[in-house]
Design an enzyme around this catalytic site. Structure first.
Site, mmCIF file in Angstrom:
data_model
loop_
_atom_site.group_PDB
_atom_site.id
_atom_site.type_symbol
_atom_site.label_atom_id
_atom_site.label_comp_id
_atom_site.label_asym_id
_atom_site.label_seq_id
_atom_site.Cartn_x
_atom_site.Cartn_y
_atom_site.Cartn_z
ATOM 1 N N HIS A 254 0.798 -1.221 0.000
ATOM 2 C CA HIS A 254 0.000 0.000 0.000
ATOM 3 C C HIS A 254 0.836 1.278 0.000
ATOM 4 O O HIS A 254 0.298 2.365 -0.083
ATOM 5 C CB HIS A 254 -0.907 0.028 1.234
ATOM 6 C CG HIS A 254 -0.142 0.257 2.501
ATOM 7 N ND1 HIS A 254 0.516 -0.753 3.143
ATOM 8 C CD2 HIS A 254 0.097 1.376 3.204
ATOM 9 C CE1 HIS A 254 1.127 -0.260 4.202
ATOM 10 N NE2 HIS A 254 0.903 1.026 4.275
HETATM 11 C C1 UD1 Z 1 -1.553 4.761 6.701
HETATM 12 C C2 UD1 Z 1 -0.244 5.117 7.374
HETATM 13 C C3 UD1 Z 1 0.785 4.018 7.140
HETATM 14 C C4 UD1 Z 1 0.255 2.660 7.502
HETATM 15 C C5 UD1 Z 1 -1.055 2.423 6.763
HETATM 16 C C6 UD1 Z 1 -1.651 1.074 7.112
HETATM 17 C C7 UD1 Z 1 0.275 7.515 7.499
HETATM 18 C C8 UD1 Z 1 1.133 8.580 6.953
HETATM 19 N N1 UD1 Z 1 0.326 6.339 6.849
HETATM 20 O O1 UD1 Z 1 -1.347 4.812 5.298
HETATM 21 O O2 UD1 Z 1 1.921 4.278 7.951
HETATM 22 O O3 UD1 Z 1 1.191 1.664 7.148
HETATM 23 O O4 UD1 Z 1 -1.968 3.475 7.110
HETATM 24 O O5 UD1 Z 1 -2.929 0.874 6.703
HETATM 25 O O6 UD1 Z 1 -0.426 7.733 8.464
HETATM 26 N N2 UD1 Z 1 -9.071 4.753 3.043
HETATM 27 C C9 UD1 Z 1 -10.249 4.073 2.955
HETATM 28 N N3 UD1 Z 1 -10.742 3.519 4.093
HETATM 29 C C10 UD1 Z 1 -10.128 3.639 5.299
HETATM 30 C C11 UD1 Z 1 -8.923 4.347 5.344
HETATM 31 C C12 UD1 Z 1 -8.390 4.883 4.210
HETATM 32 O O7 UD1 Z 1 -10.838 3.948 1.902
HETATM 33 O O8 UD1 Z 1 -10.642 3.129 6.296
HETATM 34 C C13 UD1 Z 1 -8.492 5.374 1.836
HETATM 35 C C14 UD1 Z 1 -8.376 6.882 1.968
HETATM 36 O O9 UD1 Z 1 -9.445 7.483 1.376
HETATM 37 C C15 UD1 Z 1 -7.072 7.209 1.277
HETATM 38 C C16 UD1 Z 1 -6.295 5.902 1.247
HETATM 39 O O10 UD1 Z 1 -7.176 4.873 1.676
HETATM 40 O O11 UD1 Z 1 -7.298 7.619 -0.028
HETATM 41 C C17 UD1 Z 1 -5.079 5.978 2.099
HETATM 42 O O12 UD1 Z 1 -5.394 6.237 3.491
HETATM 43 P P1 UD1 Z 1 -4.427 7.153 4.377
HETATM 44 O O13 UD1 Z 1 -4.977 7.274 5.731
HETATM 45 O O14 UD1 Z 1 -4.123 8.386 3.630
HETATM 46 O O15 UD1 Z 1 -3.041 6.422 4.480
HETATM 47 P P2 UD1 Z 1 -2.609 4.894 4.301
HETATM 48 O O16 UD1 Z 1 -2.050 4.726 2.929
HETATM 49 O O17 UD1 Z 1 -3.677 3.967 4.756
#
Ligand code: UD1
Length: 416
Positions: A254
């Protein structure tokens, strides 16, 4: 003493669960041993969820499975750019601090919530304790590295998982009395749930979590032919071959460095389809970010159509642990999985150029090897790694009792 602890994103949940349980044990012990002392030294614990991860599969399921107390406060921050996540968390958390006035704010890991809440606490003159301090990838392009540096610079107590991390902090000039080597709190959770996870049936996990129906037959998981096992399997079909030994690879990916550019992601997908899936089935528990990017780059249809590639929803803690126990090979860019592979002995190809967890690498006795995302590396390592035996390793103090050590230190008169 009043402690506010923070969770925001998925990798925080397995770190806060043992901490919350250790506080409960501490309070119960005090009450039974000495009522008067109990009242004086008991810990009031307030759990705050920033809401960075909000899907049921990315969040609520972990609270249920790991028996984490229901958050007392939910900031509901949700998705956004890094600045939006950090900024919105700080604005909301400042109000919480002003209302509750804790003695300590405890943060875990390296996600945006960790960094945002540390900054807010220090500006309110509240002490910060960081669990999983001192990890360094030395890669400033990683958002987590920035979160780690900021949080450690501000923390008053830095709980490290291994001596390499303590050494990183010493080199940065952190005073010795702030550094507490306590072991790896993730392994507390692994040890507490290992038995429960072992009871799960792999084919049931797959049937329950399949993301898209495809032509893949679950029978391919077995070295022996299994007639007519098209998904979804009936209960009797599942139990009919659940005793067989499966051979499969397991994957999670991811990180922005792997999934945010088509030039990098596409060759990885080619490698998975043309090499990994040719040998045995690949189970890929797909993160929302990876799914979104695969669709954006027009790669989604190809992976869905690949027969031996089984796409799964984000899994529960027990389900992931069970699959990790059974996998021949892990392909991942997650930090936590590198650690779990180390303790379980699962050979692990880490799709990163560096790691903040060097103790998990083969050269330090662990099970993981860094392959970055250059295809020649992946191919070279893939050719040999599957011949390796499982060799579980347990670095010092990865013993399942880290949270108790942390609470003991925090409750001691010096910290209070
Ligand atoms: C975050 C953490 C990372 C961790 C990862 C594990 C930071 C900087 N990064 O990255 O260290 O390894 O989580 O999962 O904090 N989204 C959903 N549903 C959710 C959560 C997120 O659809 O429940 C989508 C969001 O809309 C976003 C993408 O997933 O577009 C990424 O989520 P984000 O919280 O930005 O960071 P992660 O890549 O999950």
């Amino acid at each position: 003493m009043k402690i506010i602890s923070i969770v925001g994103a998925r990798p925080n949940f397995m770190k806060i669960a043992p901490f919350a349980h250790a506080i409960e044990r501490h309070n119960t012990d005090l009450l039974t041993k000495n009522k008067e002392r109990g009242t004086k030294n008991s810990i009031e614990h307030i759990l705050v969820h920033t809401g960075q991860h909000y899907d049921a599969r990315m969040s609520k399921t972990f609270f249920d499975t790991l028996k984490i107390p229901h958050p007392d406060i939910d900031l509901g921050i949700g998705s956004g750019t890094h600045a939006e996540q950090v900024g919105n968390t700080m604005i909301a958390f400042e109000k919480v601090l002003q209302e509750h006035q804790p003695d300590w704010v405890v943060v875990v890991g390296d996600v945006n919530a960790t960094c945002a809440c540390s900054i807010t606490a220090k500006k309110e003159h509240i002490k910060v304790a960081h669990i999983e301090a001192g990890l360094r990838s030395f890669d400033m392009e990683m958002p987590e590295e920035i979160n780690r540096l900021v949080t450690d610079r501000l923390s008053d107590l830095l709980f490290t998982p291994d001596e390499l991390s303590s050494e990183n902090l010493r080199k940065e000039g952190v005073p010795e009395e702030k550094i507490k080597f306590v072991g790896n709190i993730m392994i507390d959770t692994l040890e507490a749930h290992r038995e429960e996870a072992a009871k799960l049936d792999i084919t049931e996990i797959i049937a329950k979590n399949r993301l898209v129906p495809s032509s893949f037959q679950l029978s391919a998981l077995s070295p022996q032919p299994f007639p007519g096992a098209l998904v979804p399997l009936s209960k009797s079909q599942i139990s009919a071959f659940s005793f067989l030994n499966f051979s499969f690879s397991l994957m999670t990916m991811h990180r922005p460095s792997n999934v945010d550019s088509k030039e990098i992601l596409e060759p990885i997908i080619d490698f998975l389809i043309e090499e990994v899936c040719k040998n045995n089935p690949l189970l890929w528990a797909i993160h929302p970010r990876a799914k979104k990017q695969l669709k954006a780059f027009g790669l989604w249809e190809r992976i869905v159509a690949t027969e031996n590639l089984i796409l799964l929803h984000p899994l529960s803690y027990h389900e992931m642990l069970r699959l990790n126990m059974g996998a021949d090979l892990m392909l991942t860019d997650s930090g936590g999985l590198q650690e779990e592979c180390c303790v379980l002995g699962t050979p692990c190809m880490t799709l990163r150029w560096n790691t903040e967890r060097p103790i998990t690498l083969r050269e330090h006795g662990g099970a993981s090897v860094l392959v970055g995302n250059a295809i020649e590396n992946l191919q070279r390592e893939y050719a040999t790694i599957r011949t390796l035996n499982r060799t579980p390793q347990r670095p010092p103090l990865w013993d399942g009792h880290t949270a108790d050590r942390i609470v003991e230190i925090m409750a001691s008169p010096i910290s209070a």
